[in-house]
Scaffold this active site. Structure first.
Site, PDB file in Angstrom:
ATOM      1  N   LYS A  24       0.828  -1.206   0.000  1.00  0.00           N
ATOM      2  CA  LYS A  24       0.000   0.000   0.000  1.00  0.00           C
ATOM      3  C   LYS A  24       0.864   1.258   0.000  1.00  0.00           C
ATOM      4  CE  LYS A  24      -3.858   2.071   2.615  1.00  0.00           C
ATOM      5  NZ  LYS A  24      -4.723   1.916   3.810  1.00  0.00           N
ATOM      6  N   SER A 100      -9.685   1.876   3.167  1.00  0.00           N
ATOM      7  CA  SER A 100      -8.866   2.645   2.248  1.00  0.00           C
ATOM      8  C   SER A 100      -7.892   1.795   1.433  1.00  0.00           C
ATOM      9  CB  SER A 100      -8.063   3.698   3.034  1.00  0.00           C
ATOM     10  OG  SER A 100      -7.152   3.062   3.938  1.00  0.00           O
ATOM     11  N   SER A 124      -9.889  -0.637   7.408  1.00  0.00           N
ATOM     12  CA  SER A 124      -9.394  -0.416   6.050  1.00  0.00           C
ATOM     13  C   SER A 124      -8.664  -1.580   5.411  1.00  0.00           C
ATOM     14  CB  SER A 124      -8.483   0.824   6.019  1.00  0.00           C
ATOM     15  OG  SER A 124      -9.236   1.987   6.235  1.00  0.00           O
TER      16      SER A 124
END
Length: 384
Positions: A24, A100, A124
């Protein structure tokens, strides 16, 4: 498909056939900027060092094949990003991928990587995992290093892995957490005692979760968690205060999406009184979860109360905050929580089943999840 912000092949003593993992874009990789998929951070200098979790993966022989897209500044549940693009949902491309850690879930669901790392501040990792039909794990708070991860200061956020198979997820945990007991995570958990948490969710999802527990043969009983909704509201207050403190200075740059500006401005109104009240709820809810886990090995409940909404509905302004009603409380309490996909009668979409364990008992959570997936893991139903 916008799952990756950048693709590359980063090797340190990795074999050609080494397992691949995507990272990420809130996690540092040396030589690449950490932009959190945000225009305001697009000109950040390249990271000088790998985040500790990245270095551990490389040392363990993993091959990093890209940085994944995400909801801007990790402050949103839809995964929609008009700057870097919105990752596609491998279960249904008309629906949101979740946020997210949207790109990490999408990349794993589409088979672009064997695994991925995300971060979970208010659900998330688990939320996108449930949306995209993959496995996602939030470890016990503080157990996995966050050195080299944005934001630097948090009382909620955890680095956690995505995968399509539990044995791969366990391999990732073995790499990123030097205290992780791989043998315990692979142990037979068929005799585990399970508490099924009574929650508000769609009836078909509740039935899917109960059916999955039944198929696995676990002894189970119903559990009531005190202050679940209060913990959800308190978790919002804490994440708002901490995100404003970390990123509020970017509001005036003119380089944030309009939706993010609105959320950050609203977050700025979180007062010290609000945070103090949230901390009282944190203590109360944590004690409630601990009490229930004195009598069972794990708690089980849906990951999301309903299926992810469509991209069209999200762009039209349909609220998604309730998506995190069953996951955000465990960020507040700090307990380990893992989501696996389970089949739902009458639809090709898979729901998320969430397994919550005692603090520090991440291995038991993985072992129970592995037992569940043996009979419940769907195969071959992703969008091609």
């Amino acid at each position: 498909m916008s799952a990756f912000i950048s693709e590359f092949d980063l090797r340190t003593r990795a074999r050609e056939d080494a397992p691949t993992i995507a990272i990420k874009d809130s996690i540092d990789i040396a030589g690449y900027p950490t932009t959190a998929a945000c225009r305001a951070l697009a000109d950040q200098p390249a990271a000088a060092e790998h985040a500790e979790v990245v270095q551990r993966l490389l040392d363990a022989g993993w091959r990093i094949n890209g940085k994944t897209n995400m909801h801007e500044l990790a402050f949103g549940m839809t995964g929609i990003n008009d700057f870097t693009g919105t990752p596609r949902n491998p279960q249904d491309m008309s629906r949101i991928p979740g946020g997210s850690s949207s790109g990490s879930a999408s990349a794993v669901g589409f088979g672009l990587a064997d695994a991925a790392l995300g971060t979970d501040t208010g659900g998330s990792v688990r939320g996108p995992a449930a949306c995209c039909g993959v496995i996602g794990f939030k470890p016990t708070f503080g157990r996995v290093s966050r050195v080299g991860v944005a934001p630097k200061e948090t009382t909620l956020d955890c680095v956690g892995p995505f995968s399509r198979e539990m044995h791969v997820l366990i391999d990732v945990m073995t790499a990123i957490d030097p205290t992780f007991d791989t043998r315990a995570a692979r142990a037979d958990a068929s005799k585990a005692r399970v508490g099924i948490v009574a929650v508000q969710a769609d009836a078909d999802i509740l039935r899917a979760v109960e059916s999955a527990v039944h198929r696995a043969g676990f002894a189970s009983r119903s559990v009531e968690l005190d202050a679940m909704n209060d913990a959800f509201v308190a978790g919002l207050a804490v994440i708002n205060a901490e995100t404003w403190r970390a990123f509020g200075h970017l509001v005036d740059t003119g380089k944030l999406g309009a939706d993010l500006v609105a959320r950050l401005r609203a977050a700025s109104n979180t007062s010290a009184v609000d945070v103090d009240a949230a901390e009282r709820v944190r203590r109360m809810f944590t004690a409630s979860v601990d009490r229930e886990l004195d009598d069972v090995d794990v708690l089980i409940l849906p990951t999301l109360p309903t299926f992810p909404i469509t991209l069209e509905a999200a762009r039209a302004g349909t609220s998604v905050i309730a998506m995190s009603s069953l996951i955000r409380p465990f960020n507040l309490s700090g307990h380990p929580a893992l989501s696996i996909p389970v089949p739902v009668v009458g639809t090709s979409l898979k729901a998320g089943l969430q397994v919550v364990g005692r603090k520090g008992a991440d291995e038991k959570v993985c072992a129970v999840a592995a037992c569940l997936t043996k009979l419940n893991m769907p195969k071959g139903n992703y969008v091609e």
